[in-house]
Scaffold this motif. Structure first.
Motif, PDB file in Angstrom:
ATOM      1  N   GLY A 318       0.944  -1.160  -0.069  1.00 30.82           N
ATOM      2  CA  GLY A 318       0.111   0.035   0.162  1.00 30.82           C
ATOM      3  C   GLY A 318       0.853   1.351  -0.072  1.00 30.82           C
ATOM      4  N   TRP A 319       2.291   1.125  -0.035  1.00 32.84           N
ATOM      5  CA  TRP A 319       3.171   2.281   0.156  1.00 32.84           C
ATOM      6  C   TRP A 319       3.958   2.011  -0.965  1.00 32.84           C
ATOM      7  CZ3 TRP A 319       7.616   1.923   4.075  1.00 32.84           C
ATOM      8  CH2 TRP A 319       8.045   3.049   4.290  1.00 32.84           C
ATOM      9  N   VAL A 320       4.509   3.196  -1.581  1.00 32.77           N
ATOM     10  CA  VAL A 320       5.471   3.204  -2.837  1.00 32.77           C
ATOM     11  C   VAL A 320       6.447   2.204  -2.808  1.00 32.77           C
ATOM     12  CG1 VAL A 320       7.009   5.296  -2.214  1.00 32.77           C
ATOM     13  CG2 VAL A 320       6.158   4.626  -4.710  1.00 32.77           C
ATOM     14  N   VAL A 420      22.673   1.200   3.086  1.00 33.80           N
ATOM     15  CA  VAL A 420      22.275   1.984   2.205  1.00 33.80           C
ATOM     16  C   VAL A 420      21.008   2.767   2.600  1.00 33.80           C
ATOM     17  CG1 VAL A 420      23.304   1.403   0.202  1.00 33.80           C
ATOM     18  CG2 VAL A 420      20.946   0.395   0.859  1.00 33.80           C
ATOM     19  N   ASP A 421      21.227   4.196   3.048  1.00 34.46           N
ATOM     20  CA  ASP A 421      20.179   4.977   3.437  1.00 34.46           C
ATOM     21  C   ASP A 421      19.647   5.730   2.269  1.00 34.46           C
ATOM     22  OD1 ASP A 421      18.488   7.186   4.623  1.00 34.46           O
ATOM     23  OD2 ASP A 421      20.167   8.194   5.615  1.00 34.46           O
ATOM     24  N   THR A 422      18.418   5.534   1.736  1.00 36.60           N
ATOM     25  CA  THR A 422      17.923   5.626   0.400  1.00 36.60           C
ATOM     26  C   THR A 422      16.742   6.862   0.503  1.00 36.60           C
ATOM     27  OG1 THR A 422      16.248   3.989   0.680  1.00 36.60           O
ATOM     28  CG2 THR A 422      18.059   3.421  -0.295  1.00 36.60           C
ATOM     29  N   TRP A 423      17.021   7.999  -0.008  1.00 38.44           N
ATOM     30  CA  TRP A 423      16.005   9.004  -0.022  1.00 38.44           C
ATOM     31  C   TRP A 423      15.283   8.863  -1.334  1.00 38.44           C
ATOM     32  CZ3 TRP A 423      14.729  12.663  -3.530  1.00 38.44           C
ATOM     33  CH2 TRP A 423      13.563  13.825  -2.823  1.00 38.44           C
ATOM     34  N   TRP A 424      13.849   8.923  -1.133  1.00 35.61           N
ATOM     35  CA  TRP A 424      13.086   9.153  -2.522  1.00 35.61           C
ATOM     36  C   TRP A 424      11.573   9.304  -2.142  1.00 35.61           C
ATOM     37  CZ3 TRP A 424       9.950   4.506  -4.181  1.00 35.61           C
ATOM     38  CH2 TRP A 424      10.158   3.579  -3.365  1.00 35.61           C
ATOM     39  N   GLN A 425      10.667   9.351  -2.836  1.00 31.03           N
ATOM     40  CA  GLN A 425       9.428   9.840  -2.678  1.00 31.03           C
ATOM     41  C   GLN A 425       8.387   9.096  -3.408  1.00 31.03           C
ATOM     42  OE1 GLN A 425       9.869  13.887  -3.804  1.00 31.03           O
ATOM     43  NE2 GLN A 425       9.493  14.488  -1.544  1.00 31.03           N
ATOM     44  N   THR A 426       6.965   9.215  -3.172  1.00 36.09           N
ATOM     45  CA  THR A 426       6.211   8.450  -3.907  1.00 36.09           C
ATOM     46  C   THR A 426       6.238   9.007  -5.439  1.00 36.09           C
ATOM     47  OG1 THR A 426       4.638   8.349  -1.975  1.00 36.09           O
ATOM     48  CG2 THR A 426       3.454   8.289  -4.417  1.00 36.09           C
ATOM     49  N   GLU A 427       6.554  10.207  -5.178  1.00 39.76           N
ATOM     50  CA  GLU A 427       6.595  11.226  -6.469  1.00 39.76           C
ATOM     51  C   GLU A 427       7.794  10.644  -7.312  1.00 39.76           C
ATOM     52  OE1 GLU A 427       6.202  12.216  -3.320  1.00 39.76           O
ATOM     53  OE2 GLU A 427       4.502  13.680  -3.299  1.00 39.76           O
ATOM     54  N   GLY A 511       9.967  19.321  -1.214  1.00 38.75           N
ATOM     55  CA  GLY A 511       9.381  19.484   0.041  1.00 38.75           C
ATOM     56  C   GLY A 511      10.157  19.290   1.507  1.00 38.75           C
ATOM     57  N   ASP A 512      11.137  18.702   0.771  1.00 36.55           N
ATOM     58  CA  ASP A 512      12.404  18.293   1.878  1.00 36.55           C
ATOM     59  C   ASP A 512      13.452  19.698   2.259  1.00 36.55           C
ATOM     60  OD1 ASP A 512      11.141  16.002   3.045  1.00 36.55           O
ATOM     61  OD2 ASP A 512      12.303  14.773   1.429  1.00 36.55           O
ATOM     62  N   GLY A 513      13.567  19.678   3.517  1.00 39.98           N
ATOM     63  CA  GLY A 513      14.975  20.471   3.664  1.00 39.98           C
ATOM     64  C   GLY A 513      16.250  19.600   3.791  1.00 39.98           C
ATOM     65  N   GLY A 526      14.445  16.225   6.587  1.00 44.70           N
ATOM     66  CA  GLY A 526      12.780  16.022   6.831  1.00 44.70           C
ATOM     67  C   GLY A 526      12.249  17.149   6.073  1.00 44.70           C
ATOM     68  N   ARG A 527      10.843  17.025   6.171  1.00 42.12           N
ATOM     69  CA  ARG A 527       9.830  17.884   5.375  1.00 42.12           C
ATOM     70  C   ARG A 527      10.092  19.238   5.949  1.00 42.12           C
ATOM     71  NH1 ARG A 527       7.992  15.435   1.186  1.00 42.12           N
ATOM     72  NH2 ARG A 527       6.507  17.515   0.907  1.00 42.12           N
ATOM     73  N   ILE A 528       9.923  20.146   4.987  1.00 34.97           N
ATOM     74  CA  ILE A 528      10.185  21.565   5.600  1.00 34.97           C
ATOM     75  C   ILE A 528       9.303  21.893   6.699  1.00 34.97           C
ATOM     76  CG2 ILE A 528       9.499  23.863   4.473  1.00 34.97           C
ATOM     77  CD1 ILE A 528      12.336  23.066   3.646  1.00 34.97           C
TER      78      ILE A 528
HETATM   79  C1  6R9 Z   1       9.782   6.149  -0.099  1.00 36.89           C
HETATM   80  C2  6R9 Z   1       8.905   7.100   0.877  1.00 36.89           C
HETATM   81  C3  6R9 Z   1       8.280  10.548   1.227  1.00 36.89           C
HETATM   82  C4  6R9 Z   1       9.359  11.557   2.333  1.00 36.89           C
HETATM   83  C5  6R9 Z   1      10.573  12.303   1.788  1.00 36.89           C
HETATM   84  C6  6R9 Z   1      10.994  12.577   3.016  1.00 36.89           C
HETATM   85  C7  6R9 Z   1      10.797  11.168   3.799  1.00 36.89           C
HETATM   86  C8  6R9 Z   1      12.112   9.111   2.778  1.00 36.89           C
HETATM   87  C9  6R9 Z   1      13.940   9.227   3.432  1.00 36.89           C
HETATM   88  C10 6R9 Z   1      13.363  10.299   3.861  1.00 36.89           C
HETATM   89  C11 6R9 Z   1      15.254  11.270   4.774  1.00 36.89           C
HETATM   90  C12 6R9 Z   1      15.475   8.903   3.971  1.00 36.89           C
HETATM   91  N1  6R9 Z   1      12.076  10.222   3.711  1.00 36.89           N
HETATM   92  N2  6R9 Z   1      13.199   8.505   2.765  1.00 36.89           N
HETATM   93  N3  6R9 Z   1      13.982  11.386   4.577  1.00 36.89           N
HETATM   94  N4  6R9 Z   1      16.128  10.039   4.529  1.00 36.89           N
HETATM   95  N5  6R9 Z   1      16.113   8.104   3.499  1.00 36.89           N
HETATM   96  O1  6R9 Z   1       9.064   7.103   1.966  1.00 36.89           O
HETATM   97  O2  6R9 Z   1       7.927   7.637   0.148  1.00 36.89           O
HETATM   98  O3  6R9 Z   1       6.193   7.813   1.504  1.00 36.89           O
HETATM   99  O4  6R9 Z   1       6.262   9.522  -0.269  1.00 36.89           O
HETATM  100  O5  6R9 Z   1       7.470   9.500   1.591  1.00 36.89           O
HETATM  101  O6  6R9 Z   1       9.704  10.714   3.355  1.00 36.89           O
HETATM  102  O7  6R9 Z   1      10.529  13.374   3.755  1.00 36.89           O
HETATM  103  O8  6R9 Z   1       9.718  13.553   1.151  1.00 36.89           O
HETATM  104  P1  6R9 Z   1       7.012   8.575   0.735  1.00 36.89           P
END
Ligand code: 6R9
Length: 657
Positions: A318-320, A420-427, A511-513, A526-528
């Motif tokens: 249910g999550w990306v 691996v600390d992976t940053w990404w988003q649904t988008e 949307g992140d700082g 994290g989010r702004i």
């Molecule tokens: C994949 C996922 C996206 C938001 C993103 C950020 C936070 C996700 C992170 C992280 C720091 C990481 N985020 N991974 N912040 N380090 N490795 O989580 O997608 O549910 O859309 O959330 O999650 O704030 O903008 P989603």
């Protein structure tokens, strides 16, 4: 977030250690340093090469069409079938007997599904979907727990060019209805029930409630397809003409299905994410670009070795993360993976470690909130298991505090697994910023740098690059293959939400700082809206949380900025103590405030620290800071419908007021 207010707060982050890849790991890694060089030399050619790791029925003529930005087209003119790339081609390559999915049910039942079996199952579902008149472009809602049929349904949709919209099975009937209506889904696939913390609970009943009857009926829905899972709902309602059992339909269909090829830009799925306000946005992803980037990242970030590794992503579909690293990434790479239906503590806290041991999991990908939960339970639990099969660990979903990172590496990763600390988003659809495990040094808490082929930068209000140590906006300044193609039915909202902040530059604002340290490593803050402003000083909630968790008595912390007449915002912290730690009241609170002063600065000292038994979390594990803010500012609680356990507030309120 102008940098003109001067100094950002000094933090303990920069002092953090760096973990270079071991020689042994680097020697065998899929990705070497030349990947960065190649991508920098010719970004589009680099992505074309990655795309060619997939099977295309018709080759693409152009890599990227950005002429109608921000509406992108990747691999223009190319045609492929996503499901064929995830299933058929592995069978054709002689790997049909390889296990695709080691499925573990919450009550302990389990099934191993090979690629050949998966092909049969996906073909049957595709034949049935076709037989009820579903055509390319039609939408299908999937409201299911983590059963194999959920993955089969997603792949069958992909096979037919249908667009799936997975709705988390923990969401309410109201949430399901709004998503079904927005997408005008023709088919809803569900189960009779689901296991939750060891007990069966009805699920189809929610679908009935969501879809309504008579004047209130969801008009788009023609069929509700029901997988038998719990067999336990004595009052199961059945709408004749609308409801059918999977056993009577899909299971009876032919296991042979001749696939068509679809345009690279054929919509693949919608996934709804809630913003802070307004109705949820249906994030649209398409086929060729999405599959290219999830295949590429799975191979290189997780260093996956086909036929050898056993991968486990703890996310829900249910999550990306469940879409990209439980379905499309692993399967397009021919991986063997674990899929677990239940919660980490059913029947007890050993569950995850037993599964790792039993299947020899070698790559393990979870969220920091789960790591901190493991910390809270205590290391004797993982220590009771043989976790030596693990060779790489991943983190996703929120910034990981250095304390949790170190614990993860030492206790779960026997002090040797790269993280691996992976940053990404649904988008973004796929991983964007992460170390490459055989190449990049890793610092606990930093996502390090954009992957080869990805361009990201940190800028101030005027779009100028920030200096090391200063906070800024994280932007993606070049399009990427798995980028969202829009918000379903609302082009203007897509432009406004993501592309208006830096419209002149044509950049995507995430949307992140974030900030760079002196080594140009990237720290996502994290989010702004999680960045607090206390007396003109910008302090990130995650930095204060990190400092609190650094104290030996704290298992988990959530920090918010509450309105304050004198300082603008005042810092309020909610903490959970580690098991066995005694709450010494004021003494403990003074120690915790001092810890923050020591790790960050006296100005970051929380105004209040509340010791609480639980924190309110969404189903994807994110702390609902908005609700904590309501508590701290003495307001009525806002919408709690997406919480895992709304009752946690009773306790928090009792202690807070
Ligand atoms: C994949 C996922 C996206 C938001 C993103 C950020 C936070 C996700 C992170 C992280 C720091 C990481 N985020 N991974 N912040 N380090 N490795 O989580 O997608 O549910 O859309 O959330 O999650 O704030 O903008 P989603």
């Amino acid at each position: 977030m102008s940098s003109s207010t001067g100094q950002s707060v000094p933090t303990s982050h920069e002092a953090g250690q760096s973990f270079p890849p071991s020689r042994d790991f680097a020697d065998q890694a899929n990705a070497g340093a030349e990947l960065y060089t190649r991508a920098d030399a010719d970004r589009l050619e680099f992505w074309a090469e990655q795309a060619r790791a997939l099977d295309w029925d018709t080759d693409f003529t152009d890599v990227l069409d950005w002429s109608n930005a921000p509406f992108a087209k990747w691999f223009v003119g190319g045609k492929l079938n996503v499901a064929v790339n995830c299933v058929d081609r592995h069978v054709a390559a002689g790997n049909g007997d390889r296990v695709a999915i080691h499925w573990v049910g919450e009550p302990g039942d389990h099934r191993d599904i090979t690629y050949s079996q998966l092909l049969g199952d996906v073909s049957r579902a595709a034949n049935y979907f076709d037989s009820i008149g579903l055509r390319p472009g039609d939408r299908v809602a999937i409201y299911m727990p983590m059963v194999p049929e959920a993955i089969v349904t997603m792949l069958a949709c992909a096979r037919l060019g249908l667009t799936h919209s997975v709705v988390f099975a923990g969401f309410s009937s109201t949430a399901l209805r709004s998503r079904v209506d927005d997408a005008e889904a023709k088919l809803v696939v569900t189960t009779d029930g689901q296991y939750r913390r060891g007990k069966p609970a009805p699920l189809k009943a929610n679908v009935d409630e969501a879809l309504g009857t008579g004047d209130d009926a969801a008009v788009s829905v023609q069929t509700v397809l029901v997988v038998r899972r719990t067999n336990h709902d004595p009052e199961l309602n059945w709408v004749s003409g609308r409801d059918v059992w999977w056993d009577d339909t899909v299971a009876e269909a032919s296991d042979h299905h001749e696939p068509d090829a679809f345009d690279s830009e054929q919509p693949l799925f919608l996934l709804y994410t809630s913003g802070t306000t307004g109705k949820p946005k249906g994030i649209l992803h398409t086929s060729g670009g999405y599959l290219t980037q999830v295949r590429y990242t799975f191979h290189n970030v997780f260093d996956h070795k086909e036929g050898r590794d056993v991968f486990w992503c703890g996310a829900d579909i249910g999550w990306v993360t469940g879409h990209s690293y439980l379905v499309y990434g692993p399967l397009s790479n021919g991986a063997t993976e674990v899929v677990y239906e239940g919660t980490p503590n059913s029947p007890n806290e050993h569950r995850h470690f037993e599964i790792i041991e039993r299947y020899g999991v070698s790559i393990y990908y979870i969220a920091p909130t789960l790591i901190r939960t493991f910390m809270k339970w205590g290391r004797e639990i993982p220590d009771a298991h043989d976790l030596s099969s693990l060779r790489l660990l991943g983190s996703v979903g929120e910034p990981i505090n250095p304390e949790a990172w170190r614990w993860y590496r030492e206790v779960i990763g026997h002090d040797s697994c790269p993280i691996v600390d992976t940053w990404w988003q649904t988008e973004t659809g796929a991983i964007m910023i992460s170390p490459l495990p055989g190449v990049t040094d890793a610092k606990p808490g930093s996502a390090m740098r954009p992957l080869p082929g990805i361009s990201a930068t940190i800028v101030d209000d005027d779009a100028a690059p920030v200096a090391a140590g200063e906070q800024g906006y994280l932007v993606l300044d070049k399009p990427w293959p798995s980028m969202l193609r829009g918000i379903w039915g609302d082009d203007q909202r897509f432009i406004d939400t993501y592309w208006s902040r830096f419209a002149d530059q044509g950049w995507y604002f995430a949307g992140d700082g974030a900030r760079y340290d002196d080594d140009h490593a990237l720290w996502v803050l994290g989010r702004i809206d999680d960045v607090m402003n206390v007396s003109g000083h910008r302090i990130s909630t995650s930095e204060v949380e990190s400092a609190l968790v650094n104290h030996h008595s704290v298992a988990e912390a959530a920090v918010i900025g509450a309105a304050d007449a004198t300082t603008g915002q005042g810092i309020v912290a909610f903490v959970i103590l580690r098991g066995g730690v005694e709450d010494t009241g004021d003494t403990l609170i003074a120690e915790l405030r001092d810890q923050v002063a020591k790790d960050i600065s006296p100005i970051a000292k929380p105004r209040e620290v509340l010791v609480v038994p639980e924190l309110p979390k969404t189903r994807s594990g994110k702390i609902m800071r908005r609700l904590l803010k309501d508590v701290a500012e003495g307001r009525e609680l806002g919408d709690t419908s997406t919480l895992v356990d709304p009752t946690v507030f009773e306790e928090i309120r009792l202690r807070g007021n």
